[in-house]
Design a protein around this motif. Structure first.
Motif, PDB file in Angstrom:
ATOM      1  N   LEU B 615       0.845  -1.254  -0.015  1.00  0.00           N
ATOM      2  CA  LEU B 615       0.137  -0.070   0.021  1.00  0.00           C
ATOM      3  C   LEU B 615       0.979   1.233  -0.120  1.00  0.00           C
ATOM      4  O   LEU B 615       2.016   1.112   0.422  1.00  0.00           O
ATOM      5  CB  LEU B 615      -0.877  -0.131   1.028  1.00  0.00           C
ATOM      6  CG  LEU B 615      -1.586  -1.175   1.333  1.00  0.00           C
ATOM      7  CD1 LEU B 615      -2.460  -1.319   2.751  1.00  0.00           C
ATOM      8  CD2 LEU B 615      -2.987  -1.188   0.388  1.00  0.00           C
ATOM      9  N   VAL B 616       0.254   2.378  -0.650  1.00  0.00           N
ATOM     10  CA  VAL B 616       0.991   3.423  -0.596  1.00  0.00           C
ATOM     11  C   VAL B 616       0.354   4.584  -0.152  1.00  0.00           C
ATOM     12  O   VAL B 616      -1.045   4.849  -0.396  1.00  0.00           O
ATOM     13  CB  VAL B 616       1.383   3.724  -2.187  1.00  0.00           C
ATOM     14  CG1 VAL B 616       2.338   4.985  -2.255  1.00  0.00           C
ATOM     15  CG2 VAL B 616       2.372   2.680  -2.669  1.00  0.00           C
ATOM     16  N   VAL B 617       0.827   5.498   0.758  1.00  0.00           N
ATOM     17  CA  VAL B 617       0.176   6.773   0.946  1.00  0.00           C
ATOM     18  C   VAL B 617       1.272   7.866   0.543  1.00  0.00           C
ATOM     19  O   VAL B 617       2.326   8.043   0.784  1.00  0.00           O
ATOM     20  CB  VAL B 617       0.200   6.848   2.581  1.00  0.00           C
ATOM     21  CG1 VAL B 617      -0.192   8.325   3.047  1.00  0.00           C
ATOM     22  CG2 VAL B 617      -0.799   5.801   3.110  1.00  0.00           C
ATOM     23  N   ILE B 618       0.478   8.493  -0.617  1.00  0.00           N
ATOM     24  CA  ILE B 618       1.436   9.414  -1.195  1.00  0.00           C
ATOM     25  C   ILE B 618       0.845  10.823  -1.359  1.00  0.00           C
ATOM     26  O   ILE B 618      -0.497  11.152  -1.344  1.00  0.00           O
ATOM     27  CB  ILE B 618       1.646   8.835  -2.772  1.00  0.00           C
ATOM     28  CG1 ILE B 618       2.650   9.429  -3.482  1.00  0.00           C
ATOM     29  CG2 ILE B 618       0.413   8.835  -3.555  1.00  0.00           C
ATOM     30  CD1 ILE B 618       3.435   8.913  -4.607  1.00  0.00           C
ATOM     31  N   SER B 619       1.801  11.570  -1.522  1.00  0.00           N
ATOM     32  CA  SER B 619       1.308  13.284  -1.802  1.00  0.00           C
ATOM     33  C   SER B 619       0.383  13.370  -2.957  1.00  0.00           C
ATOM     34  O   SER B 619       0.479  12.478  -4.100  1.00  0.00           O
ATOM     35  CB  SER B 619       2.432  14.244  -1.607  1.00  0.00           C
ATOM     36  OG  SER B 619       1.903  15.434  -2.383  1.00  0.00           O
ATOM     37  N   ALA B 620      -0.737  14.258  -2.999  1.00  0.00           N
ATOM     38  CA  ALA B 620      -1.454  14.470  -4.072  1.00  0.00           C
ATOM     39  C   ALA B 620      -0.654  14.708  -5.413  1.00  0.00           C
ATOM     40  O   ALA B 620      -1.106  14.207  -6.461  1.00  0.00           O
ATOM     41  CB  ALA B 620      -2.420  15.437  -3.802  1.00  0.00           C
ATOM     42  N   GLN B 621       0.445  15.464  -5.310  1.00  0.00           N
ATOM     43  CA  GLN B 621       1.274  15.898  -6.374  1.00  0.00           C
ATOM     44  C   GLN B 621       1.655  14.819  -6.947  1.00  0.00           C
ATOM     45  O   GLN B 621       2.306  14.732  -8.209  1.00  0.00           O
ATOM     46  CB  GLN B 621       2.435  16.812  -5.797  1.00  0.00           C
ATOM     47  CG  GLN B 621       3.379  16.236  -4.896  1.00  0.00           C
ATOM     48  CD  GLN B 621       4.490  17.030  -4.720  1.00  0.00           C
ATOM     49  OE1 GLN B 621       4.647  18.350  -5.086  1.00  0.00           O
ATOM     50  NE2 GLN B 621       5.399  16.660  -3.883  1.00  0.00           N
ATOM     51  N   SER B 622       2.195  13.607  -6.373  1.00  0.00           N
ATOM     52  CA  SER B 622       2.644  12.481  -7.021  1.00  0.00           C
ATOM     53  C   SER B 622       1.824  11.380  -7.451  1.00  0.00           C
ATOM     54  O   SER B 622       2.020  10.338  -8.168  1.00  0.00           O
ATOM     55  CB  SER B 622       3.735  11.687  -6.125  1.00  0.00           C
ATOM     56  OG  SER B 622       4.539  12.959  -5.818  1.00  0.00           O
ATOM     57  N   ALA B 623       0.541  11.429  -7.082  1.00  0.00           N
ATOM     58  CA  ALA B 623      -0.263  10.455  -7.243  1.00  0.00           C
ATOM     59  C   ALA B 623      -0.712  10.013  -8.695  1.00  0.00           C
ATOM     60  O   ALA B 623      -0.649   8.917  -9.219  1.00  0.00           O
ATOM     61  CB  ALA B 623      -1.803  10.805  -6.688  1.00  0.00           C
ATOM     62  N   PRO B 624      -1.040  11.046  -9.839  1.00  0.00           N
ATOM     63  CA  PRO B 624      -0.983  10.597 -11.140  1.00  0.00           C
ATOM     64  C   PRO B 624      -0.147   9.673 -11.764  1.00  0.00           C
ATOM     65  O   PRO B 624      -0.211   8.984 -12.580  1.00  0.00           O
ATOM     66  CB  PRO B 624      -0.854  11.991 -11.924  1.00  0.00           C
ATOM     67  CG  PRO B 624      -1.401  12.981 -10.716  1.00  0.00           C
ATOM     68  CD  PRO B 624      -0.730  12.495  -9.570  1.00  0.00           C
ATOM     69  N   LEU B 625       1.323   9.769 -11.187  1.00  0.00           N
ATOM     70  CA  LEU B 625       2.211   9.088 -11.643  1.00  0.00           C
ATOM     71  C   LEU B 625       2.477   7.629 -11.019  1.00  0.00           C
ATOM     72  O   LEU B 625       3.221   6.868 -11.515  1.00  0.00           O
ATOM     73  CB  LEU B 625       3.825   9.642 -11.517  1.00  0.00           C
ATOM     74  CG  LEU B 625       3.863  10.943 -12.497  1.00  0.00           C
ATOM     75  CD1 LEU B 625       5.350  11.775 -12.028  1.00  0.00           C
ATOM     76  CD2 LEU B 625       3.989  10.797 -13.937  1.00  0.00           C
TER      77      LEU B 625
ATOM     78  N   VAL C 199      -0.050  19.214  -7.332  1.00  0.00           N
ATOM     79  CA  VAL C 199       0.895  20.112  -6.616  1.00  0.00           C
ATOM     80  C   VAL C 199       0.239  21.151  -5.929  1.00  0.00           C
ATOM     81  O   VAL C 199       0.658  21.412  -4.750  1.00  0.00           O
ATOM     82  CB  VAL C 199       1.882  20.578  -7.513  1.00  0.00           C
ATOM     83  CG1 VAL C 199       2.868  21.682  -7.006  1.00  0.00           C
ATOM     84  CG2 VAL C 199       2.581  19.509  -8.187  1.00  0.00           C
ATOM     85  N   MET C 200      -0.788  21.874  -6.576  1.00  0.00           N
ATOM     86  CA  MET C 200      -1.616  22.518  -6.108  1.00  0.00           C
ATOM     87  C   MET C 200      -2.257  22.148  -4.824  1.00  0.00           C
ATOM     88  O   MET C 200      -2.262  22.868  -3.572  1.00  0.00           O
ATOM     89  CB  MET C 200      -2.534  23.463  -6.851  1.00  0.00           C
ATOM     90  CG  MET C 200      -1.955  24.345  -7.895  1.00  0.00           C
ATOM     91  SD  MET C 200      -3.181  25.265  -8.948  1.00  0.00           S
ATOM     92  CE  MET C 200      -3.541  26.356  -7.370  1.00  0.00           C
ATOM     93  N   THR C 201      -2.889  21.133  -4.756  1.00  0.00           N
ATOM     94  CA  THR C 201      -3.553  20.511  -3.646  1.00  0.00           C
ATOM     95  C   THR C 201      -2.562  20.279  -2.676  1.00  0.00           C
ATOM     96  O   THR C 201      -2.824  20.595  -1.459  1.00  0.00           O
ATOM     97  CB  THR C 201      -4.097  19.239  -4.123  1.00  0.00           C
ATOM     98  OG1 THR C 201      -5.040  19.514  -5.436  1.00  0.00           O
ATOM     99  CG2 THR C 201      -4.879  18.623  -2.939  1.00  0.00           C
ATOM    100  N   SER C 202      -1.473  19.699  -2.824  1.00  0.00           N
ATOM    101  CA  SER C 202      -0.594  19.343  -1.544  1.00  0.00           C
ATOM    102  C   SER C 202      -0.007  20.569  -1.093  1.00  0.00           C
ATOM    103  O   SER C 202       0.133  20.633   0.149  1.00  0.00           O
ATOM    104  CB  SER C 202       0.668  18.823  -2.212  1.00  0.00           C
ATOM    105  OG  SER C 202       0.632  17.274  -3.001  1.00  0.00           O
ATOM    106  N   THR C 203       0.308  21.749  -1.945  1.00  0.00           N
ATOM    107  CA  THR C 203       1.019  23.008  -1.098  1.00  0.00           C
ATOM    108  C   THR C 203      -0.131  23.601  -0.566  1.00  0.00           C
ATOM    109  O   THR C 203      -0.039  24.249   0.689  1.00  0.00           O
ATOM    110  CB  THR C 203       1.324  23.778  -2.171  1.00  0.00           C
ATOM    111  OG1 THR C 203       0.457  23.959  -3.321  1.00  0.00           O
ATOM    112  CG2 THR C 203       2.479  23.288  -2.764  1.00  0.00           C
TER     113      THR C 203
END
Lengths: 206, 699, 225
Positions: B615-625, C199-203
């Protein structure tokens, strides 16, 4: 002429490690495990060298030469020495010492990201100003759609039929491009790795 | 003919004073240079074979030579002043056949006797003598002497260690042998060799001028080389004029003063057969330059002696006159005794000096070339990037694509900064207001999640399915930058695990990760007293090496992480003693803000996990990749950002920080959406494409 | 005492957060002070972590326990330390070559087995659910799968920089490649848009977290709540 010994060592080590991927059940693990362990240790030493170079190679020189940012460099050196001395004395697991991370490092780093939020919001005002083409338009629409999805505010329309399916389908679209990017990156990593392994590129010569 | 007391030639202004010994020494300096390239002696006990020993003339005295003798007898009575007569006058008395050697003398006699460095010489004088040097290359012979000579010439063995004078010591030819083989008319010329005082002092065996030097010799390459080298021998310029008969020929070629002549250079003259066409004998047969063998090994020659490439020297392309190759080179004439006097008396004329090179300042020497042009500079490498053709094509293509994608409008660059500052301030105030107002006024409601992303549901189901006895490994691969988002994201998951009393071991490939996770978990553990009382929470510490460390972890976790952060054995005590390999964990949970870090875990560790879920908990910025890995089934589920955390909290029915800050989050997100939308619409409305002002970015 | 320590650390965090927030009004000494402090503290903490959690358990403890193989990383580490000296830096090439060789093999194996094979397989298996789906869902799944497959292939084509040079010294791709790369460009734009939104969401979440901390700190300072 450079000695061929170094690339040969690199090649042999790489071959043993690489073989472990394809023959995981073989006896290679007996030699592979310590080799990886040594590499982990060396990585730690390399990190230490990087720190020493940063502090005493870069900032100490700036301080000594009284160059433009010598006060900044002095602060860096002082902070480093204080943190290092305290850490050696207390140990990294000491709760008080861990405040270095939780009360100094984390607030600064998180605040930098918080400032970035405002900067990005301001920059997004001019999102379409720079690119007036199809790619720019798709990018613009994509940003809005996925901001909406990430915010979760579409939940108020949950009673709309098939909204769940639509949202799921939309969230799948980036997979196509991301998969293409990942495969491209993997191909690039593969070729670069092979070049380094075979000695065509030798980043260790210096 | 000049006056006997004249000190300077009336015709050519050449200095007619006697040559002094120092002048000889001066000239020896550069001659030594030549000697360096000369063949090493084969041994002192091995006398140099006379050049013409096998070619001793046996025929009768020809009529032309008799005529010379007669004339010689008639002039013998003349005073010794005649010996110092100018050379051009003497040369005028040389018979025609001798003039064939230098056709230029017939045309411009004064010039012909000038030293090579004289101003009257043609400008491409070095070309001339080089041409002559090439013309002297005779056809290769198969004689063993020649072969050995060539080899010796080509190899300069220890030139610096040998005394050049000793090296050049040669044994004089056996005059008795010459006497026997010489014709009767030449017997008188043959005398026993005498060592000069200088040679005796130097314990040298100096070749004395002998009749052999005057004997017409077949012009073999070896003879040429020997004669050339002998010409450059300082010891051979010893005075032995007493032994020379004063014939007309001798007068022409003899030294103007006794004691200073050196006739060995004349040994290069060919044997002349009067009954044959003299031109055929004098002029060497044209030899194809490619087939000729250079008299000197090019490697051992000094640069200025090397043959000039006809391609690079246009003067070489000019047709060479038929008689040109047979003529004495001008520099050799300058060595002749008739010019010795001139060399001994420096005229201080700049034209007589070589202005540069090793012979600079020595009068009467060949004009040197500027040696700077021959010096090789250190090898330098171009700083330019070398690219292949295909790389250049790709580069151009990339430029085309970039040009199609990116451009900037010039008018955008000219906007005043004051407006930007105002806009920035407005955006900042709006954003802060959107954040703070819901935080201050908690009664502002938010939109509760009703759409549950599939990956969140799968994560929840996976954790729910975990066996209580198996520990879970958590990778806290994050730093403080997005700790707030990740903390709120993984808190419900962590709470879920603690609620299910699942042991947790955690490590990090980031130095801050375990500390930050430990801090947030310590707050959370207080909510689950049962969990806090046992040792189900183990900090494995920092794992160095990035993906290398991860591969080591997948290979053998007990070797890679043998100790916990307290430097105690990690895998001996319960409940972690059941872990022998990484697949023994109940699940692997990676918490990271970086897509690459997540990718490394998937690439390196997932294959070793087997059926153990990841399982992964990831930041929203990296989710698409990370989505493709979920779509391909490599990870069982993931949480990305606050919205997923809120959904997970809703699934676990334990609202925590994510839910508490949802209203602020949603309002700020809506504001951000509005800013993007307004900015885009304004840009589209007020955008007026100006083709003339469109500026492509070419980088 | 503990409370006071906590309060001090809270004040420190509060001040440092404000120092960074001051950047909203432009670069200033407070911001520079905070960033300098961050660099120094991070380096110091990282050095302590390396010593305590890498060198001690992997190098020192095994040596104290008499482990002979630990001499090898000790020797390599010693050679690596020569990188600090410009004169002796060449001695460090051996451990660097070792590290690079291992790293290259890790990159090759990971990319090949962890991403390349699995993602290609994933792109192929998009249509797998079609077989088990009902008639009504089948066409939707086929369309969805075809759409994703097209996007993946088109994105890959976009990254193919092969072309031919025409007379005008300009390099162009073939029309087919240009067509697919245009499609791929759109898919990549959508993906990058999603990344930007993330990125915007995270920041924004980070901004909320820091703002929340500031509010809590102020409440703590003034004894509110």
């Amino acid at each position: 002429m450079r000695s061929p010994l170094i690339p040969i060592i690199s090649f042999i080590v790489g071959a043993i490690i690489l073989a472990g991927y394809f023959f995981p059940g073989s006896g290679l693990a007996a030699i592979r495990t310590p080799m990886l362990d040594w590499a982990v240790t060396l990585s730690g030493v390399a990190g230490l060298i990087a720190i020493i170079n940063l502090v005493f190679g870069v900032h100490w020189r700036r301080l000594r030469d009284s160059s433009k940012d010598y006060l900044f460099s002095g602060l860096v050196i002082f902070a480093f020495l204080a943190t290092f001395a305290l850490g050696i004395f207390l140990g990294p697991t000491n709760p008080d010492y861990q405040k270095v991370v939780t009360a100094i490092q984390m607030p600064i780093e998180a605040s930098l990201m918080a400032v970035l939020a405002i900067t990005l919001a301001f920059s997004s005002l001019r999102l379409l100003q720079r690119q007036h083409n199809w790619m720019g338009l798709f990018f613009f629409i994509s940003v809005i759609v996925y901001l909406l999805l990430n915010s979760g505010i579409l939940s108020f329309m949950a009673n709309i039929p098939s909204l769940q399916e639509v949202v799921s389908s939309i969230s799948l679209v980036p997979i196509a491009g991301a998969r293409g990017i990942l495969i491209g990156v993997a191909l690039g990593s593969l070729l670069t790795g092979i070049r380094i392994w075979l000695g065509s590129d030798r980043p260790y010569n210096g | 003919m000049n006056d006997a007391n004249a000190k300077r030639c009336w015709y050519c202004q050449a200095d007619l004073t006697r040559q002094d010994a120092p002048a000889e020494n001066d000239s020896q300096d550069w001659l030594n240079n030549l000697r360096d390239n000369s063949p090493a002696p084969q041994g002192d006990d091995q006398p140099e074979e006379p050049a013409n020993s096998s070619e001793s003339p046996n025929e009768e005295v020809p009529a032309w030579l008799a005529r010379i003798r007669t004339r010689e007898q008639s002039e013998r009575a003349a005073s010794e002043d005649a010996l110092s007569a100018s050379s051009e006058e003497l040369s005028s008395e040389i018979p025609d056949w001798l003039n064939e050697f230098n056709p230029d003398q017939e045309k411009e006699k004064p010039d012909a006797i000038l030293p090579a460095s004289a101003s009257a010489q043609p400008e491409n004088e070095d070309d001339d003598w080089l041409k002559k040097l090439e013309s002297w290359q005779s056809e290769p012979t198969s004689s063993p002497e020649k072969t050995s000579t060539d080899v010796t010439v080509g190899s300069r063995e220890k030139p610096a260690e040998k005394n050049p004078i000793e090296d050049e010591a040669v044994t004089p030819p056996d005059s008795a042998l010459i006497k026997d083989s010489a014709p009767e008319w030449l017997q008188a010329f043959v005398q026993e060799p005498k060592s000069t005082p200088a040679a005796q002092q130097g314990n040298l065996s100096v070749q004395q001028p002998s009749t052999s030097a005057f004997l017409p010799a077949e012009r073999t390459p070896k003879n040429e080389e020997d004669s050339l080298l002998r010409d450059s021998e300082p010891g051979q310029i010893s005075p032995t004029a007493e032994s020379i008969e004063s014939s007309e020929l001798d007068t022409a070629l003899a030294p103007s003063q006794p004691g200073e002549e050196n006739e060995t250079w004349l040994s290069s003259y060919k044997k002349i057969h009067p009954d044959k066409d003299i031109k055929e004998q004098v002029i060497p047969a044209p030899v194809d330059q490619d087939q000729t063998k250079a008299p000197f090994n090019e490697n051992s020659l000094m640069d200025w002696m090397k043959p000039i490439d006809p391609v690079t020297n246009p003067s070489q392309k000019e047709p060479v006159p038929q008689l040109e190759p047979a003529a004495l080179p001008a520099w050799l004439q300058a060595l002749s005794l008739k010019h010795n006097g001139k060399a001994s008396a420096p005229s201080h004329s700049s034209s007589d000096f070589s202005d540069f090179g090793p012979l600079a300042g020595i009068e009467g020497t060949l004009p040197g070339e500027e040696l700077n042009q021959f010096y090789k500079r250190p090898q330098t490498f171009s700083g330019l990037l070398k690219t292949t053709e295909s790389q250049q094509v790709r580069s151009k293509l990339l430029k085309n694509i970039a040009d199609q994608t990116h451009w900037e409008d010039e008018n955008l660059e000219e906007k005043p900064h004051s407006h930007i500052w105002i806009f920035r301030l407005i955006v900042t105030v709006l954003m802060l207001a959107a954040v703070f107002i819901p935080l201050l006024f908690t009664q502002i409601s938010s939109i509760a999640p009703s759409l549950y992303p599939d990956e969140v549901v799968q994560t929840f189901n996976t954790v729910n399915a975990l066996s209580g006895g198996k520990p879970v490994l958590i990778a806290a691969d994050f730093d403080g930058s997005l700790f707030g988002e990740l903390n709120w994201s993984y808190q419900p998951l962590l709470a879920h695990l603690m609620e299910r009393n699942i042991p947790i071991a955690f490590l990090s490939t980031n130095s801050e990760g375990t500390t930050l996770l430990n801090q947030s978990a310590s707050t959370l553990i207080k909510q689950y007293p049962a969990y806090a009382s046992s040792d189900k929470w183990m900090n494995l510490g920092y794992l160095a090496g990035g993906s290398i460390g991860l591969q080591g972890l997948a290979q053998n976790i007990q070797t890679t992480m043998p100790l916990n952060s307290a430097l105690q054995s990690a895998w001996l005590s319960k409940p972690f003693d059941t872990v022998k390999r990484i697949s023994d964990f109940g699940a692997l949970i990676v918490i990271t803000e970086n897509a690459d870090t997540g990718k490394y875990w998937i690439e390196q560790v997932k294959p070793s996990l087997g059926t153990t879920p990841m399982l992964v908990v990831i930041s929203a910025q990296s989710a698409p990749l990370l989505q493709p890995y979920y779509a391909s089934g490599q990870i069982s589920g993931y949480l990305s950002g606050l919205n997923s955390a809120v959904a997970y909290e809703a699934l676990t029915k334990t609202p925590q920080n994510a839910t508490a800050h949802l209203s602020s989050f949603q309002i700020t997100m809506v504001l951000a959406i509005m800013l993007v939308l307004i900015g885009g619409i304004v840009s589209l409305i007020f955008y007026h494409p100006q083709p003339g002002k469109k500026k492509r970015v070419n980088s | 005492m503990t409370l006071n320590t906590e309060l001090i650390w809270t004040v420190v965090s509060f001040v440092l957060t404000l120092c960074i927030f001051s950047y909203l009004f432009g670069d200033n000494p407070l911001f520079r002070f905070a960033t300098g402090l961050l660099i120094g503290v991070s380096a110091g903490y990282f050095a302590v972590i390396i010593i305590y959690q890498v060198l001690l358990p992997r190098l020192v403890v095994p040596l104290l326990q008499g482990s002979f193989p630990a001499l090898i990383p000790l020797f390599l580490s010693g050679l690596l330390l020569t990188k600090l000296s410009p004169r002796l830096a060449k001695l460090g090439n051996l451990p660097m070559a070792y590290l690079v060789g291992v790293g290259a093999a890790i990159a090759i194996g990971g990319s090949l087995l962890g991403t390349l094979f699995t993602q290609v397989e994933g792109a192929i298996n998009i249509f797998a659910p079609v077989a088990s789906a009902g008639m009504s869902q089948k066409w939707i799944l086929i369309l969805e799968g075809g759409f994703l497959l097209l996007g993946t292939i088109a994105a890959l084509v976009y990254f193919n920089f092969g072309g031919k040079e025409d007379k005008g010294n300009s390099v162009q791709r073939s029309p087919m490649v240009r067509f697919f790369s245009a499609i791929g460009q759109l898919f990549i734009a959508i993906t990058l848009g999603a990344v930007f939104a993330g990125v915007m969401t995270s920041t924004i979440t980070a901004l909320i977290e820091r703002s929340n901390f500031l509010l809590i700190a102020i409440k703590t300072f003034f004894g509110i709540g």
